[in-house]
Design a protein around this motif. Structure first.
Motif, PDB file in Angstrom:
ATOM      1  N   ARG A  78     -12.756 -34.153 -15.212  1.00  0.00           N
ATOM      2  CA  ARG A  78     -14.165 -34.545 -15.235  1.00  0.00           C
ATOM      3  C   ARG A  78     -14.962 -33.790 -14.165  1.00  0.00           C
ATOM      4  O   ARG A  78     -16.029 -33.249 -14.431  1.00  0.00           O
ATOM      5  CB  ARG A  78     -14.265 -36.049 -14.963  1.00  0.00           C
ATOM      6  CG  ARG A  78     -15.678 -36.588 -14.870  1.00  0.00           C
ATOM      7  CD  ARG A  78     -15.713 -37.929 -14.171  1.00  0.00           C
ATOM      8  NE  ARG A  78     -15.313 -37.792 -12.774  1.00  0.00           N
ATOM      9  CZ  ARG A  78     -14.954 -38.800 -12.006  1.00  0.00           C
ATOM     10  NH1 ARG A  78     -14.878 -40.019 -12.495  1.00  0.00           N
ATOM     11  NH2 ARG A  78     -14.625 -38.595 -10.760  1.00  0.00           N
ATOM     12  N   ASP A  79     -14.412 -33.708 -12.950  1.00  0.00           N
ATOM     13  CA  ASP A  79     -15.113 -33.052 -11.852  1.00  0.00           C
ATOM     14  C   ASP A  79     -15.189 -31.542 -12.036  1.00  0.00           C
ATOM     15  O   ASP A  79     -16.168 -30.921 -11.620  1.00  0.00           O
ATOM     16  CB  ASP A  79     -14.449 -33.404 -10.525  1.00  0.00           C
ATOM     17  CG  ASP A  79     -14.608 -34.882 -10.180  1.00  0.00           C
ATOM     18  OD1 ASP A  79     -15.456 -35.553 -10.810  1.00  0.00           O
ATOM     19  OD2 ASP A  79     -13.881 -35.374  -9.301  1.00  0.00           O
ATOM     20  N   LYS A  80     -14.165 -30.944 -12.660  1.00  0.00           N
ATOM     21  CA  LYS A  80     -14.214 -29.503 -12.956  1.00  0.00           C
ATOM     22  C   LYS A  80     -15.362 -29.190 -13.901  1.00  0.00           C
ATOM     23  O   LYS A  80     -16.048 -28.196 -13.755  1.00  0.00           O
ATOM     24  CB  LYS A  80     -12.895 -29.040 -13.585  1.00  0.00           C
ATOM     25  CG  LYS A  80     -11.858 -28.571 -12.597  1.00  0.00           C
ATOM     26  CD  LYS A  80     -10.734 -27.848 -13.304  1.00  0.00           C
ATOM     27  CE  LYS A  80      -9.819 -28.825 -13.997  1.00  0.00           C
ATOM     28  NZ  LYS A  80      -8.623 -28.198 -14.559  1.00  0.00           N
ATOM     29  N   ARG A  81     -15.553 -30.038 -14.878  1.00  0.00           N
ATOM     30  CA  ARG A  81     -16.625 -29.844 -15.852  1.00  0.00           C
ATOM     31  C   ARG A  81     -17.994 -29.962 -15.181  1.00  0.00           C
ATOM     32  O   ARG A  81     -18.908 -29.206 -15.457  1.00  0.00           O
ATOM     33  CB  ARG A  81     -16.485 -30.872 -16.968  1.00  0.00           C
ATOM     34  CG  ARG A  81     -17.516 -30.718 -18.063  1.00  0.00           C
ATOM     35  CD  ARG A  81     -17.328 -31.709 -19.189  1.00  0.00           C
ATOM     36  NE  ARG A  81     -17.493 -33.081 -18.743  1.00  0.00           N
ATOM     37  CZ  ARG A  81     -16.548 -34.020 -18.778  1.00  0.00           C
ATOM     38  NH1 ARG A  81     -15.339 -33.733 -19.231  1.00  0.00           N
ATOM     39  NH2 ARG A  81     -16.788 -35.244 -18.379  1.00  0.00           N
ATOM     40  N   ARG A  82     -18.116 -30.901 -14.269  1.00  0.00           N
ATOM     41  CA  ARG A  82     -19.409 -31.144 -13.613  1.00  0.00           C
ATOM     42  C   ARG A  82     -19.710 -30.128 -12.515  1.00  0.00           C
ATOM     43  O   ARG A  82     -20.873 -29.958 -12.144  1.00  0.00           O
ATOM     44  CB  ARG A  82     -19.418 -32.550 -13.009  1.00  0.00           C
ATOM     45  CG  ARG A  82     -19.427 -33.635 -14.049  1.00  0.00           C
ATOM     46  CD  ARG A  82     -19.393 -34.996 -13.400  1.00  0.00           C
ATOM     47  NE  ARG A  82     -19.361 -36.047 -14.415  1.00  0.00           N
ATOM     48  CZ  ARG A  82     -19.202 -37.325 -14.155  1.00  0.00           C
ATOM     49  NH1 ARG A  82     -19.062 -37.733 -12.907  1.00  0.00           N
ATOM     50  NH2 ARG A  82     -19.188 -38.210 -15.123  1.00  0.00           N
ATOM     51  N   ALA A  83     -18.706 -29.489 -11.966  1.00  0.00           N
ATOM     52  CA  ALA A  83     -18.900 -28.614 -10.814  1.00  0.00           C
ATOM     53  C   ALA A  83     -19.742 -27.390 -11.143  1.00  0.00           C
ATOM     54  O   ALA A  83     -20.532 -26.937 -10.314  1.00  0.00           O
ATOM     55  CB  ALA A  83     -17.541 -28.174 -10.267  1.00  0.00           C
ATOM     56  N   SER A  84     -19.596 -26.841 -12.327  1.00  0.00           N
ATOM     57  CA  SER A  84     -20.300 -25.605 -12.656  1.00  0.00           C
ATOM     58  C   SER A  84     -21.788 -25.813 -12.879  1.00  0.00           C
ATOM     59  O   SER A  84     -22.564 -24.863 -12.803  1.00  0.00           O
ATOM     60  CB  SER A  84     -19.678 -24.967 -13.898  1.00  0.00           C
ATOM     61  OG  SER A  84     -19.850 -25.819 -15.010  1.00  0.00           O
ATOM     62  N   VAL A  85     -22.193 -27.046 -13.113  1.00  0.00           N
ATOM     63  CA  VAL A  85     -23.605 -27.320 -13.392  1.00  0.00           C
ATOM     64  C   VAL A  85     -24.445 -27.217 -12.128  1.00  0.00           C
ATOM     65  O   VAL A  85     -25.599 -26.806 -12.167  1.00  0.00           O
ATOM     66  CB  VAL A  85     -23.753 -28.732 -14.015  1.00  0.00           C
ATOM     67  CG1 VAL A  85     -25.200 -29.097 -14.232  1.00  0.00           C
ATOM     68  CG2 VAL A  85     -22.978 -28.816 -15.301  1.00  0.00           C
ATOM     69  N   TRP A  86     -23.872 -27.577 -10.983  1.00  0.00           N
ATOM     70  CA  TRP A  86     -24.654 -27.720  -9.767  1.00  0.00           C
ATOM     71  C   TRP A  86     -24.605 -26.507  -8.851  1.00  0.00           C
ATOM     72  O   TRP A  86     -25.057 -26.595  -7.716  1.00  0.00           O
ATOM     73  CB  TRP A  86     -24.178 -28.960  -9.015  1.00  0.00           C
ATOM     74  CG  TRP A  86     -24.317 -30.178  -9.848  1.00  0.00           C
ATOM     75  CD1 TRP A  86     -23.311 -30.888 -10.425  1.00  0.00           C
ATOM     76  CD2 TRP A  86     -25.524 -30.814 -10.262  1.00  0.00           C
ATOM     77  NE1 TRP A  86     -23.807 -31.932 -11.152  1.00  0.00           N
ATOM     78  CE2 TRP A  86     -25.180 -31.902 -11.070  1.00  0.00           C
ATOM     79  CE3 TRP A  86     -26.869 -30.565 -10.030  1.00  0.00           C
ATOM     80  CZ2 TRP A  86     -26.134 -32.734 -11.635  1.00  0.00           C
ATOM     81  CZ3 TRP A  86     -27.807 -31.407 -10.594  1.00  0.00           C
ATOM     82  CH2 TRP A  86     -27.434 -32.472 -11.379  1.00  0.00           C
ATOM     83  N   LYS A  87     -24.091 -25.377  -9.313  1.00  0.00           N
ATOM     84  CA  LYS A  87     -24.052 -24.200  -8.457  1.00  0.00           C
ATOM     85  C   LYS A  87     -25.468 -23.686  -8.231  1.00  0.00           C
ATOM     86  O   LYS A  87     -26.276 -23.618  -9.154  1.00  0.00           O
ATOM     87  CB  LYS A  87     -23.209 -23.093  -9.098  1.00  0.00           C
ATOM     88  CG  LYS A  87     -21.740 -23.408  -9.080  1.00  0.00           C
ATOM     89  CD  LYS A  87     -20.937 -22.292  -9.688  1.00  0.00           C
ATOM     90  CE  LYS A  87     -19.477 -22.666  -9.747  1.00  0.00           C
ATOM     91  NZ  LYS A  87     -18.678 -21.715 -10.498  1.00  0.00           N
ATOM     92  N   LEU A  88     -25.764 -23.322  -6.995  1.00  0.00           N
ATOM     93  CA  LEU A  88     -27.093 -22.812  -6.666  1.00  0.00           C
ATOM     94  C   LEU A  88     -27.180 -21.331  -7.017  1.00  0.00           C
ATOM     95  O   LEU A  88     -26.235 -20.573  -6.801  1.00  0.00           O
ATOM     96  CB  LEU A  88     -27.378 -22.999  -5.173  1.00  0.00           C
ATOM     97  CG  LEU A  88     -27.479 -24.426  -4.680  1.00  0.00           C
ATOM     98  CD1 LEU A  88     -27.641 -24.436  -3.162  1.00  0.00           C
ATOM     99  CD2 LEU A  88     -28.663 -25.111  -5.326  1.00  0.00           C
ATOM    100  N   ASP A  89     -28.324 -20.921  -7.531  1.00  0.00           N
ATOM    101  CA  ASP A  89     -28.555 -19.518  -7.821  1.00  0.00           C
ATOM    102  C   ASP A  89     -29.039 -18.811  -6.558  1.00  0.00           C
ATOM    103  O   ASP A  89     -29.727 -19.400  -5.725  1.00  0.00           O
ATOM    104  CB  ASP A  89     -29.616 -19.357  -8.907  1.00  0.00           C
ATOM    105  CG  ASP A  89     -29.149 -19.861 -10.254  1.00  0.00           C
ATOM    106  OD1 ASP A  89     -27.925 -19.849 -10.488  1.00  0.00           O
ATOM    107  OD2 ASP A  89     -30.009 -20.269 -11.056  1.00  0.00           O
TER     108      ASP A  89
END
Length: 60
Positions: free
Chosen positions: A13-24
């Motif tokens: 679950r956390d792996k899936r959510r981690a990529s959404v919050w990366k800062l550009d």
């Protein structure tokens, strides 16, 4: 109605959510007058020019 067959693990679950919050990385462009890096569509803080026109008078 769709029901999950197995519990989704916390790691999955956390792996899936981690990529959404990366800062550009912020975008930068070179000033046409002095060559300093500046934010796009903003007046250059170093020389005071925007699109080849002096907007802010800066001391040399």
């Amino acid at each position: 109605m769709a029901v999950p067959k197995r519990k989704v693990s916390k790691a999955r679950r956390d792996k899936r959510r981690a990529s959404v919050w990366k800062l550009d990385m912020p975008a930068f462009s070179k000033c046409t007058q002095c060559g300093e890096l500046k934010a796009p569509h903003k007046v250059c803080g170093n020389c005071g020019y925007y699109k080849g026109v002096q907007v802010i008078k800066k001391e040399a």
